[in-house]
Scaffold this motif. Structure first.
Motif, PDB file in Angstrom:
ATOM      1  N   ILE A 523       0.805  -0.997   0.015  1.00  0.00           N
ATOM      2  CA  ILE A 523      -0.026  -0.040   0.126  1.00  0.00           C
ATOM      3  C   ILE A 523       0.899   1.276   0.060  1.00  0.00           C
ATOM      4  O   ILE A 523       1.790   1.391   0.965  1.00  0.00           O
ATOM      5  CB  ILE A 523      -0.881  -0.023   1.163  1.00  0.00           C
ATOM      6  CG1 ILE A 523      -1.844  -1.267   1.183  1.00  0.00           C
ATOM      7  CG2 ILE A 523      -1.812   1.329   1.211  1.00  0.00           C
ATOM      8  CD1 ILE A 523      -2.318  -1.492   2.624  1.00  0.00           C
ATOM      9  N   GLY A 524       0.573   2.155  -0.932  1.00  0.00           N
ATOM     10  CA  GLY A 524       1.417   3.477  -1.117  1.00  0.00           C
ATOM     11  C   GLY A 524       0.611   4.278  -0.060  1.00  0.00           C
ATOM     12  O   GLY A 524      -0.504   4.717   0.239  1.00  0.00           O
ATOM     13  N   LEU A 571     -16.643  10.946  13.023  1.00  0.00           N
ATOM     14  CA  LEU A 571     -15.855  11.603  11.866  1.00  0.00           C
ATOM     15  C   LEU A 571     -14.686  10.644  11.604  1.00  0.00           C
ATOM     16  O   LEU A 571     -14.375  10.390  10.459  1.00  0.00           O
ATOM     17  CB  LEU A 571     -15.388  12.834  12.252  1.00  0.00           C
ATOM     18  CG  LEU A 571     -14.441  13.522  11.228  1.00  0.00           C
ATOM     19  CD1 LEU A 571     -15.366  13.535   9.739  1.00  0.00           C
ATOM     20  CD2 LEU A 571     -14.365  14.999  11.545  1.00  0.00           C
ATOM     21  N   GLU A 572     -13.973   9.717  12.571  1.00  0.00           N
ATOM     22  CA  GLU A 572     -13.120   8.927  12.301  1.00  0.00           C
ATOM     23  C   GLU A 572     -13.519   7.857  11.586  1.00  0.00           C
ATOM     24  O   GLU A 572     -12.964   7.227  10.752  1.00  0.00           O
ATOM     25  CB  GLU A 572     -12.253   8.499  13.916  1.00  0.00           C
ATOM     26  CG  GLU A 572     -11.043   8.194  13.656  1.00  0.00           C
ATOM     27  CD  GLU A 572     -10.562   7.948  15.123  1.00  0.00           C
ATOM     28  OE1 GLU A 572     -10.584   8.528  16.167  1.00  0.00           O
ATOM     29  OE2 GLU A 572     -10.054   6.547  15.275  1.00  0.00           O
ATOM     30  N   ASP A 573     -14.658   7.401  11.965  1.00  0.00           N
ATOM     31  CA  ASP A 573     -15.429   6.340  11.189  1.00  0.00           C
ATOM     32  C   ASP A 573     -15.763   6.397  10.000  1.00  0.00           C
ATOM     33  O   ASP A 573     -15.332   5.713   9.047  1.00  0.00           O
ATOM     34  CB  ASP A 573     -16.734   5.915  12.091  1.00  0.00           C
ATOM     35  CG  ASP A 573     -16.961   4.428  11.935  1.00  0.00           C
ATOM     36  OD1 ASP A 573     -15.928   3.531  11.974  1.00  0.00           O
ATOM     37  OD2 ASP A 573     -17.946   4.411  11.457  1.00  0.00           O
ATOM     38  N   GLU A 574     -16.126   7.918   9.486  1.00  0.00           N
ATOM     39  CA  GLU A 574     -16.332   8.088   8.328  1.00  0.00           C
ATOM     40  C   GLU A 574     -15.160   8.133   7.355  1.00  0.00           C
ATOM     41  O   GLU A 574     -14.906   7.718   6.405  1.00  0.00           O
ATOM     42  CB  GLU A 574     -16.625   9.538   8.286  1.00  0.00           C
ATOM     43  CG  GLU A 574     -18.255   9.730   8.264  1.00  0.00           C
ATOM     44  CD  GLU A 574     -18.779  11.113   8.249  1.00  0.00           C
ATOM     45  OE1 GLU A 574     -18.101  11.957   7.671  1.00  0.00           O
ATOM     46  OE2 GLU A 574     -19.549  11.499   9.199  1.00  0.00           O
ATOM     47  N   LEU A 575     -13.856   8.403   8.050  1.00  0.00           N
ATOM     48  CA  LEU A 575     -12.584   8.478   7.176  1.00  0.00           C
ATOM     49  C   LEU A 575     -11.895   7.058   6.961  1.00  0.00           C
ATOM     50  O   LEU A 575     -11.666   6.846   5.907  1.00  0.00           O
ATOM     51  CB  LEU A 575     -11.659   9.273   8.130  1.00  0.00           C
ATOM     52  CG  LEU A 575     -11.926  10.932   8.316  1.00  0.00           C
ATOM     53  CD1 LEU A 575     -10.945  11.411   8.983  1.00  0.00           C
ATOM     54  CD2 LEU A 575     -12.150  11.464   7.030  1.00  0.00           C
ATOM     55  N   ARG A 576     -12.167   6.411   7.830  1.00  0.00           N
ATOM     56  CA  ARG A 576     -11.989   4.821   7.503  1.00  0.00           C
ATOM     57  C   ARG A 576     -12.890   4.355   6.543  1.00  0.00           C
ATOM     58  O   ARG A 576     -12.448   3.512   5.517  1.00  0.00           O
ATOM     59  CB  ARG A 576     -12.235   3.906   8.907  1.00  0.00           C
ATOM     60  CG  ARG A 576     -11.203   4.193   9.993  1.00  0.00           C
ATOM     61  CD  ARG A 576     -10.939   2.956  10.662  1.00  0.00           C
ATOM     62  NE  ARG A 576      -9.512   3.104  11.651  1.00  0.00           N
ATOM     63  CZ  ARG A 576      -9.848   3.752  12.771  1.00  0.00           C
ATOM     64  NH1 ARG A 576     -10.853   4.239  13.201  1.00  0.00           N
ATOM     65  NH2 ARG A 576      -8.530   4.008  13.230  1.00  0.00           N
ATOM     66  N   ALA A 587      -7.100  -1.558   3.534  1.00  0.00           N
ATOM     67  CA  ALA A 587      -6.089  -0.009   3.459  1.00  0.00           C
ATOM     68  C   ALA A 587      -6.518   0.978   4.489  1.00  0.00           C
ATOM     69  O   ALA A 587      -6.049   2.029   4.692  1.00  0.00           O
ATOM     70  CB  ALA A 587      -6.131   0.402   2.188  1.00  0.00           C
ATOM     71  N   LYS A 588      -7.502   0.386   5.437  1.00  0.00           N
ATOM     72  CA  LYS A 588      -7.833   1.340   6.435  1.00  0.00           C
ATOM     73  C   LYS A 588      -6.936   1.606   7.638  1.00  0.00           C
ATOM     74  O   LYS A 588      -6.370   0.651   7.955  1.00  0.00           O
ATOM     75  CB  LYS A 588      -9.060   0.782   7.211  1.00  0.00           C
ATOM     76  CG  LYS A 588     -10.595   0.754   6.372  1.00  0.00           C
ATOM     77  CD  LYS A 588     -11.706   0.328   7.431  1.00  0.00           C
ATOM     78  CE  LYS A 588     -12.536  -0.852   6.875  1.00  0.00           C
ATOM     79  NZ  LYS A 588     -13.759  -1.242   7.707  1.00  0.00           N
ATOM     80  N   PRO A 589      -6.595   2.832   7.924  1.00  0.00           N
ATOM     81  CA  PRO A 589      -5.725   3.210   9.007  1.00  0.00           C
ATOM     82  C   PRO A 589      -5.932   2.221  10.204  1.00  0.00           C
ATOM     83  O   PRO A 589      -7.328   2.132  10.734  1.00  0.00           O
ATOM     84  CB  PRO A 589      -6.112   4.588   9.320  1.00  0.00           C
ATOM     85  CG  PRO A 589      -6.487   5.089   8.008  1.00  0.00           C
ATOM     86  CD  PRO A 589      -7.345   3.940   7.232  1.00  0.00           C
TER      87      PRO A 589
END
Ligand code: WT7
Length: 644
Positions: A523-524, A571-576, A587-589
């Motif tokens: 993953i880049g 919001l963190e969840d939305e980003l994932r 590729a999820k953080p």
């Protein structure tokens, strides 16, 4: 520190191996000093429709490589037809389903029939030599038939791993301008259903050039249907003749494109061609796995990655081997599954990734020890550095201290194994990929780009072309030159760091660029960052890796919210979810830290080195911070860090 113990080649292994140490040394020297003679002999292991006249013409400055020039051959003739005289009824593919009660055996004769019918079906839909076909499939035999059917008629396949999202699939289809997609209604993994066809439908909304989707019926799940474009695979092949002539291909005709991540930009379409790639995959399979006629070989990779291409499909089949293909996952129905499958199919050679070993190690020895594994003779490791603890567990618990482990270093771009022990020749050191394969000239370079002699550490580069080398980045040859041949002129730059010990053994230390290796998935960091900043609430993002017990590396994201945005769990969840949508859920953080600001130089460049140190919880030595615009930023990030 774990004491590293040397494991010498045992007499019994040496006695039955293809090559011993002396023979390895001789063959290796010959491959370097007399490449014409060496490769002429090795290339005779393939069937050529027309002989090649020039071994190789390559030029690293221009990123140019050609091998076996003038030769004509077909990959499927070599992987199927030529075996029919002697092994038509031998099993080519053992398929083990996700459900332990489901399996299938496909003989070489049946494989010929399946591949020819599908090749004819593709032709009937207008697919021709040079056209690109996208394969987005679960691990079912049809995935291998699809690759081979393309190779049969000279179409170029682009396999996209089934874990990629519709958006990522769309980008790959567009980049290669595929006109046909082969998929399944749904995939099945550990009792989970993967909506492959629905993902294809979504992806194809933006791909007007795709005229055909062939759909394998795997689960009979509910799917939408577009009659002008979609055909059931079984309908398409049913009426087709079971013979299809193998298209004579030039050695340098493209065989496939496979997308892989780099340190910058969008994923690159790594282009491999016919002759050199097939010989590379075939020869390494024979020597590294020391393959003997009749043995059962199992590589647990997915065909969506290069390991699946070279060591589930092309390498084994070129050797007339029996290759096992597994649809499921290591922990379903339980964590004994791998070892049960080994007993069920009497597997002799087993090739997997360190991340799988580490995950299974956590469960202790019991799930392993309740199986026999007496059929095992050789173990392999691929995809990331294997830590000595995992190596020893693999060796003692899985292999009962009987089976050598081949730790194979290579890359999507190298096409085939580059550095690896040969079981009868190489004393093993846990954690070391040991010595180069025939024809491979690794070097370590220092910061000035000078070769390091003897023991030492540096970046790993390759000094001369090898047959299965990447030929181009699809549609962007300049990118090939910029990525691999510019940093150290005259060398192929691998992106890995390595150490060479006093015995000349290589120890790969991991990527030196901004590429992560998460559970063997490449993953880049730039791809994850681009996904994160798509969100309206995000001003800036920086992504780095940190050591992870099971995954090898975890993904650590620093995210700066837009002014006025209050960070929250939602919001963190939305980003994932956004990363999952843009790339795929793999590729999820793992860790996401809200960063009011990122450490930058006075000229505004993000200091990733410092972010890496904080993510790794290595705070004693942050390095030179004198160029930081604002040192306070670093302290506040340290205070709020996740990985302590
Ligand atoms: C990167 C390539 C090659 C097939 C699977 C991955 C890492 C691969 C090893 C190994 C240490 C390894 C490197 C390399 N890697 N094998 N035996 N020891 N590191 O292919 O996705 O192209 O990734 O995987 O960092 O550059 P890929």
């Amino acid at each position: 520190m774990f004491a590293i113990e040397r494991h010498p080649v045992s007499d019994s292994v040496r006695a039955q191996a293809l090559v011993n140490n002396e023979q390895y040394q001789q063959l290796y020297q010959r491959s370097i000093n007399d490449p014409d003679g060496f490769w002429r002999e090795q290339a005779a292991s393939l069937d050529w429709f027309a002989p090649w006249h020039t071994l190789t013409e390559s030029n690293f400055q221009e990123g140019q490589a050609a091998w076996f020039i003038g030769g004509k051959l077909n990959v499927t003739h070599n992987c199927i037809d030529r075996h029919l005289a002697t092994r038509a009824d031998q099993v080519a593919i053992i398929w083990e389903g996700d459900d332990p009660h489901e399996s299938a055996h496909i003989t070489y004769r049946q494989l010929h029939d399946k591949v020819c019918r599908l090749a004819n079906a593709l032709k009937a839909r207008g697919v021709e030599k040079g056209h690109r076909v996208c394969i987005y499939m679960p691990m079912v035999p049809e995935a291998a038939y699809a690759m081979l059917a393309c190779a049969r008629i000279g179409a170029i396949h682009s396999v996209v791993f089934g874990g990629f999202s519709p958006d990522a699939l769309r980008d790959r289809i567009l980049d290669a301008d595929c006109t046909c997609v082969i998929t399944a209604d749904e995939g099945l993994r550990g009792a989970k259903r993967i909506p492959l066809k629905n993902n294809v439908d979504q992806a194809l909304k933006d791909c007007p050039n795709v005229h055909t989707t062939l759909v394998v019926q795997r689960t009979e799940g509910d799917i939408a249907w577009h009659a002008e474009r979609d055909i059931w695979y079984h309908d398409a092949v049913r009426a087709m003749p079971s013979n299809c002539p193998a298209e004579p291909m030039d050695s340098e005709d493209p065989l496939f494109i496979l997308y892989t991540s780099g340190s910058t930009g969008t994923p690159k379409g790594v282009l491999h061609t016919t002759g050199g790639y097939l010989l590379g995959a075939s020869l390494t399979f024979k020597y590294v796995f020391d393959y003997k006629d009749g043995e059962i070989y199992w590589c647990t990779a997915d065909v969506g990655w290069i390991t699946g291409h070279s060591y589930i499909v092309y390498g084994p089949l070129a050797n007339g081997a029996t290759t096992l293909m597994f649809e499921g996952v290591p922990n379903y129905p339980d964590t004994s599954r791998f070892w049960q499958v080994i007993d069920k199919h009497q597997v002799n050679i087993f090739y997997t990734a360190p991340t799988a070993i580490r995950a299974l190690m956590r469960d202790g020895e019991a799930p392993v020890k309740k199986t026999s594994r007496a059929s095992l003779r050789l173990l392999g490791s691929v995809g990331e550095p294997i830590n000595p603890e995992a190596w020893e567990w693999y060796y003692h618990v899985v292999g009962d201290t009987r089976c050598p482990i081949v730790d194979t270093w290579w890359q999507t771009e190298t096409g085939a194994i580059m550095i690896s022990p040969l079981p009868g020749a190489t004393d093993l050191k846990p954690g070391s990929a040991t010595r180069p394969f025939f024809g491979v000239q690794p070097v370590l370079l220092d910061e000035q780009g000078q070769e390091i002699d003897g023991a030492g550490s540096g970046v790993l580069a390759i000094k001369a072309s090898w047959p299965s080398q990447i030929r181009s980045v699809y549609g962007d040859h300049q990118r090939l030159i910029d990525t691999y041949f510019s940093a150290y002129p005259g060398y192929y730059f691998t992106g890995d760091g390595a150490r060479r010990d006093e015995d000349g053994y290589y120890w790969i230390t991991g990527r030196v660029d901004d590429v992560l290796n998460v559970s063997g998935h490449r993953i880049g960091t730039a791809e994850v960052e681009s996904a994160l900043v798509l969100h309206d609430a995000v001003a800036e993002a920086a992504v780095v890796g940190y050591p992870h017990d099971v995954k090898g590396q975890g993904i650590y994201a620093y995210v700066t919210p837009m002014a006025g945005i209050e960070p929250s769990a939602a919001l963190e969840d939305e980003l994932r979810q956004l990363v999952s949508k843009e790339i795929g859920s793999f590729a999820k953080p793992d860790l996401l830290q809200w960063a009011p600001a990122l450490p930058k130089t006075r000229s505004g460049k993000i200091m990733r080195r410092i972010l890496r140190k904080i993510a790794c919880n290595e705070l004693d030595n942050l390095g030179d911070t004198s160029t930081l615009a604002d040192e306070g930023v670093v302290n506040s990030l340290i205070d709020a860090r996740h990985n302590r």
